[in-house]
Structures are given as structure tokens and as C-alpha cells.
Scaffold this active site. Structure first.
Site, PDB file in Angstrom:
ATOM      1  CE1 TYR A  15     132.211  12.100 -23.148  1.00 60.77           C
ATOM      2  CE2 TYR A  15     132.702  10.029 -22.052  1.00 60.77           C
ATOM      3  CZ  TYR A  15     131.795  10.986 -22.449  1.00 60.77           C
ATOM      4  OH  TYR A  15     130.456  10.836 -22.146  1.00 60.77           O
ATOM      5  CG  HIS A  20     134.832  18.590 -20.924  1.00 63.20           C
ATOM      6  ND1 HIS A  20     134.939  19.862 -20.404  1.00 63.20           N
ATOM      7  CD2 HIS A  20     133.856  17.986 -20.198  1.00 63.20           C
ATOM      8  CE1 HIS A  20     134.068  20.021 -19.415  1.00 63.20           C
ATOM      9  NE2 HIS A  20     133.412  18.892 -19.265  1.00 63.20           N
ATOM     10  CG  ASN A  66     129.301  16.438 -14.387  1.00 63.98           C
ATOM     11  OD1 ASN A  66     130.106  17.160 -14.959  1.00 63.98           O
ATOM     12  ND2 ASN A  66     128.111  16.196 -14.880  1.00 63.98           N
ATOM     13  CG  ASP A  91     137.396  22.077 -20.269  1.00 67.61           C
ATOM     14  OD1 ASP A  91     136.330  22.491 -20.747  1.00 67.61           O
ATOM     15  OD2 ASP A  91     137.426  21.273 -19.314  1.00 67.61           O
ATOM     16  CG  ASN A 112     128.765  20.742 -14.567  1.00 64.99           C
ATOM     17  OD1 ASN A 112     128.260  21.673 -13.938  1.00 64.99           O
ATOM     18  ND2 ASN A 112     128.244  20.281 -15.677  1.00 64.99           N
TER      19      ASN A 112
END
Length: 187
Positions: A15, A20, A66, A91, A112
Site C-alpha cells: 500500500y 488511499h 476500515n 483521500d 470507510n
């Protein structure tokens, strides 16, 4: 006076520097410029710095996007930081790439991480700095887009937009949300 500045993102090398994770990227740039380093602590990586008479707790949650609310709630309680001194860096697909919008409250808008924060804090009345990542993806490809890397073209302007986000977070702490929104939201 203490502030909690939370950059949202996901942990893990897969990631790193994805759209994100722009919240992590902003905090990394701010920490580097402030010559402070993150330490792994409960619910995330934490760094501390001062701007004038303000103490900033920088948090990159390790809870995955999340479940970001767990980290936010824990560090607010741990450091006794009032809700009005919390800023979430996030974001936003609804904004064109590089657009920055500071808001005092608002809906999660399908994000989320923000949904979980709102759920665990029991309110949407927390400041958030939304960093536009655009929405140039085919139908059904939203997840791949947000978890994808910035384009080469975006990477050329990304540092300047991150610097502006840093200026906004400093202003949030020093001048307050209303002055910061008036000064920066149309840049």
C-alpha cells in the site's frame, strides 16, 4: 495545547504511496520536515512535534483503513485531546487530483475510514482535510484505482500539493479551522 493529526492509510509495503495512503504520505513529509520520527505504539505509528506553543501528536493508524476509529479514539483518550483539536487527513475520490478541502464536519461520503471514525466517536463533528485523488477509473475499478499508485504526471505535482496540505495542517493548529478554511480552501 495538544492536537491529534491523523493520516489515514493502510500499513504494508503493498500500500506504500498508493492514492488511499495520501494521509500517511502527508504525515511522512511533515515529520521529515520537522525532523521527527515515527515510533510503533499502540494502534499505530506515532511522532510528536511542536509548532510554536502547540504540541502535535502525529498518528498513522496500524488498524487498516476500515478500523481507523479505534486508533483515533484511543489516542484522543490517551492524550486527552478534545474533538475540536483533531484533524483527519484523507483521500477523496469526489475531488479532482490535488484539490484540498478542509471541513469542520460532514458525512463520510462513502469513505470507510471516515465511517469507522464517525461510528466510534459518535459524531461527524471532527475536522477533516480531504485530498483529491480524482476519479479516473472504469466502472467497477474503484478499488484498484484507490489502491493504485499515482501516475507519473500526478507524481510531478504531488510534492507541491503535499506541501500545501502541510501548510493547511499547521494553520489549523495555529490559526483555527475557520481562518484556515477561508485562506486555503480555494487554492
Amino acid at each position: 495545547m495538544k492536537y491529534l493529526i491523523v493520516g489515514l492509510g493502510n500499513i504494508g509495503s503493498e500500500y506504500h504511496e498508493t492514492r488511499h495512503n495520501i494521509g500517511f504520505m502527508i504525515l511522512d513529509a511533515f515529520a521529515k520536515a520537522s525532523n521527527v520520527f515515527f515510533t510503533e505504539k499502540r494502534y499505530g505509528a506515532v511522532a510528536e512535534c511542536r509548532i510554536k506553543n502547540k504540541q502535535l501528536i502525529l498518528l498513522k493508524p496500524s488498524t487498516y483503513m476500515n478500523l481507523s476509529g479505534n486508533a483515533v479514539r484511543y489516542w484522543m483518550n490517551e492524550e486527552k485531546i478534545p474533538l475540536e483539536n483533531v484533524l483527519i487527513l484523507v483521500d477523496d475520490l469526489a475531488l479532482p487530483f490535488g484539490s484540498l478541502r478542509l471541513k469542520a464536519r460532514g458525512s463520510a461520503a462513502g469513505h470507510n475510514g471516515l465511517k469507522n471514525i464517525q461510528e466510534l466517536l459518535g459524531t461527524d463533528a471532527y475536522a477533516r482535510l480531504r485530498f483529491g485523488i480524482g476519479n479516473q477509473f472504469a466502472k467497477g475499478a474503484q478499488i484498484d484505482f484507490v489502491l493504485g499508485k499515482f501516475t507519473t504526471e500526478e507524481q510531478t505535482t504531488l510534492p507541491a500539493r503535499i506541501d500545501l496540505a502541510i501548510d493547511m495542517l499547521k494553520s489549523f493548529c495555529l490559526a483555527g479551522i475557520n481562518i484556515t478554511m477561508n485562506q486555503f480552501n480555494n487554492k
